[in-house]
Design a protein around this motif. Structure first.
Motif, short mmCIF file in Angstrom:
data_model
loop_
_atom_site.label_atom_id
_atom_site.label_comp_id
_atom_site.label_asym_id
_atom_site.label_seq_id
_atom_site.Cartn_x
_atom_site.Cartn_y
_atom_site.Cartn_z
N GLU A 245 -27.52 33.33 -45.42
CA GLU A 245 -27.02 35.11 -45.38
C GLU A 245 -25.47 35.48 -45.16
O GLU A 245 -24.42 36.37 -45.41
CB GLU A 245 -28.43 35.20 -44.63
CG GLU A 245 -28.72 36.71 -44.19
CD GLU A 245 -28.70 37.77 -46.12
OE1 GLU A 245 -29.57 36.85 -46.59
OE2 GLU A 245 -27.68 39.17 -45.81
N LYS A 246 -25.26 34.45 -44.02
CA LYS A 246 -23.55 34.85 -43.52
C LYS A 246 -22.48 34.53 -44.36
O LYS A 246 -21.93 35.61 -44.69
CB LYS A 246 -24.14 33.89 -41.97
CG LYS A 246 -24.58 34.84 -40.72
CD LYS A 246 -24.45 33.47 -39.92
CE LYS A 246 -25.29 34.74 -38.66
NZ LYS A 246 -26.07 33.92 -37.53
N GLU B 146 -17.53 32.44 -40.96
CA GLU B 146 -17.16 34.21 -41.24
C GLU B 146 -15.92 34.34 -41.04
O GLU B 146 -15.56 34.80 -42.35
CB GLU B 146 -18.24 34.81 -40.95
CG GLU B 146 -20.38 34.09 -40.64
CD GLU B 146 -21.03 34.73 -39.37
OE1 GLU B 146 -20.30 34.15 -38.86
OE2 GLU B 146 -20.91 36.03 -39.42
N ARG C 277 -23.52 35.46 -47.62
CA ARG C 277 -23.02 36.15 -48.44
C ARG C 277 -22.08 37.62 -47.63
O ARG C 277 -21.87 37.88 -48.22
CB ARG C 277 -24.23 36.58 -48.23
CG ARG C 277 -25.23 36.72 -50.39
CD ARG C 277 -26.41 37.08 -50.10
NE ARG C 277 -27.85 36.65 -50.05
CZ ARG C 277 -27.76 35.01 -49.80
NH1 ARG C 277 -27.85 33.81 -50.13
NH2 ARG C 277 -28.77 34.84 -48.73
N LYS C 278 -22.40 37.63 -46.39
CA LYS C 278 -22.04 38.52 -45.73
C LYS C 278 -20.37 38.64 -45.90
O LYS C 278 -20.33 39.82 -46.40
CB LYS C 278 -23.13 39.07 -44.18
CG LYS C 278 -24.14 39.81 -44.47
CD LYS C 278 -24.46 40.33 -42.90
CE LYS C 278 -26.13 40.91 -43.31
NZ LYS C 278 -26.75 40.68 -42.73
N SER D 184 -19.36 39.60 -49.08
CA SER D 184 -19.21 40.78 -49.50
C SER D 184 -18.55 41.27 -48.52
O SER D 184 -17.58 42.38 -49.39
CB SER D 184 -20.82 41.15 -49.16
OG SER D 184 -20.84 42.32 -48.67
N LEU D 185 -18.21 41.10 -47.75
CA LEU D 185 -17.15 42.19 -46.52
C LEU D 185 -15.97 41.88 -47.68
O LEU D 185 -15.23 43.06 -47.04
CB LEU D 185 -17.23 41.45 -45.46
CG LEU D 185 -18.72 41.85 -44.28
CD1 LEU D 185 -18.97 42.03 -42.98
CD2 LEU D 185 -18.52 43.99 -44.22
#
Ligand SMILES: *Cc1c(COP(=O)(O)O)cnc(C)c1O
Length: 232
Positions: free
Chosen positions: A13-14, A208, A16-17, A20-21
């Motif tokens: 999930e992280k 991230e 993906r985020k 996307s950012l």
């Protein structure tokens, strides 16, 4: 659901985020599950959750675990490699992340030629010039890659770094950005046997941030398997 599966859902999930950012496609980032010191049972839980790439820092541990995992599980060597262990590791991993001397690159090349394979390697860069870390300095990377590119049996796929330990991952963005830039510059030079399509950077504390700066492989251990105990 076991804790490994739960952690993996969270890590994905992280990822993906972060993708996307920064306007990136999630498929551009490969998660390396760093399973050093961890038992096969937990690795199988990750495998069942869909993971196929496992990172280890010791040759002996890879040789021990590989036969116990399904055939399509891949191993990457992410830790320092001694020349005298090259014979055992070549052919048993799909990527060596930690090449930091010409002597080592030559040994991997020689063993690969003997085994009639080509080994994919990354060059480890000591981005913050920390004395405690392996890797070559920024300024040395280009001449190093030029030399490596002439060695038979290896293919230079890109760069790897272990950034400083920080309380807040964004503090490492400056290093990740520098490494990404270096990778782009080297790619533009079209050096023989050098594709520069892999950038291995980012661990539990800073993956991230690494993705934001262009990582194509992130190496996550603690965030998937929990804290390590080194006395086992
Ligand atoms: C152990 C290790 C990792 C994983 O570290 P975590 O902080 O547990 O995610 C990543 N890269 C290398 C080279 C390692 O040795």
């Amino acid at each position: 659901m076991g804790f490994v599966k739960e952690n993996l859902a969270d890590v994905h999930e992280k990822i993906r985020k972060a993708c996307s950012l920064s306007g990136r496609d999630e498929d551009e980032v490969t998660l390396i599950c760093v399973s050093k010191t961890k038992p096969i049972e937990l690795m199988l839980e990750a495998y069942e959750a869909g993971e196929r790439v496992f990172g280890e820092n010791k040759v002996q541990e890879i040789l021990k675990k590989k036969p116990l995992m399904p055939d399509d599980a891949e191993f990457h060597l992410i830790g320092h490699l001694q020349t005298n262990k090259v014979r055992q590791i070549v052919g048993n991993v799909s990527l060596i992340h930690s090449v930091d001397s010409i002597r080592l690159a030559q040994a991997i090349g020689k063993e690969s030629v003997a085994k009639k394979i080509v080994s994919d390697i990354l060059i480890e860069v000591n981005v913050a010039m920390e004395e405690s870390k392996f890797g070559i300095s920024f300024d040395e990377v280009e001449p190093f890659v030029e030399k490596c590119s002439k060695i038979d049996g290896i293919r230079i796929r890109g760069l790897m770094c272990i950034a400083p330990f920080v309380d807040f991952g964004d503090k490492n963005r400056i290093f990740f950005n520098k490494l990404k830039q270096l990778c782009v510059d080297l790619k533009a030079k079209n050096i023989d046997n050098t594709s520069m399509d892999i950038l291995s950077m980012g661990m539990t504390g800073d993956y991230e941030a690494a993705i934001a700066e262009g990582a194509t492989m992130v190496r996550v251990g603690t965030g998937i398997f929990g804290a390590r105990e080194y006395n086992i």
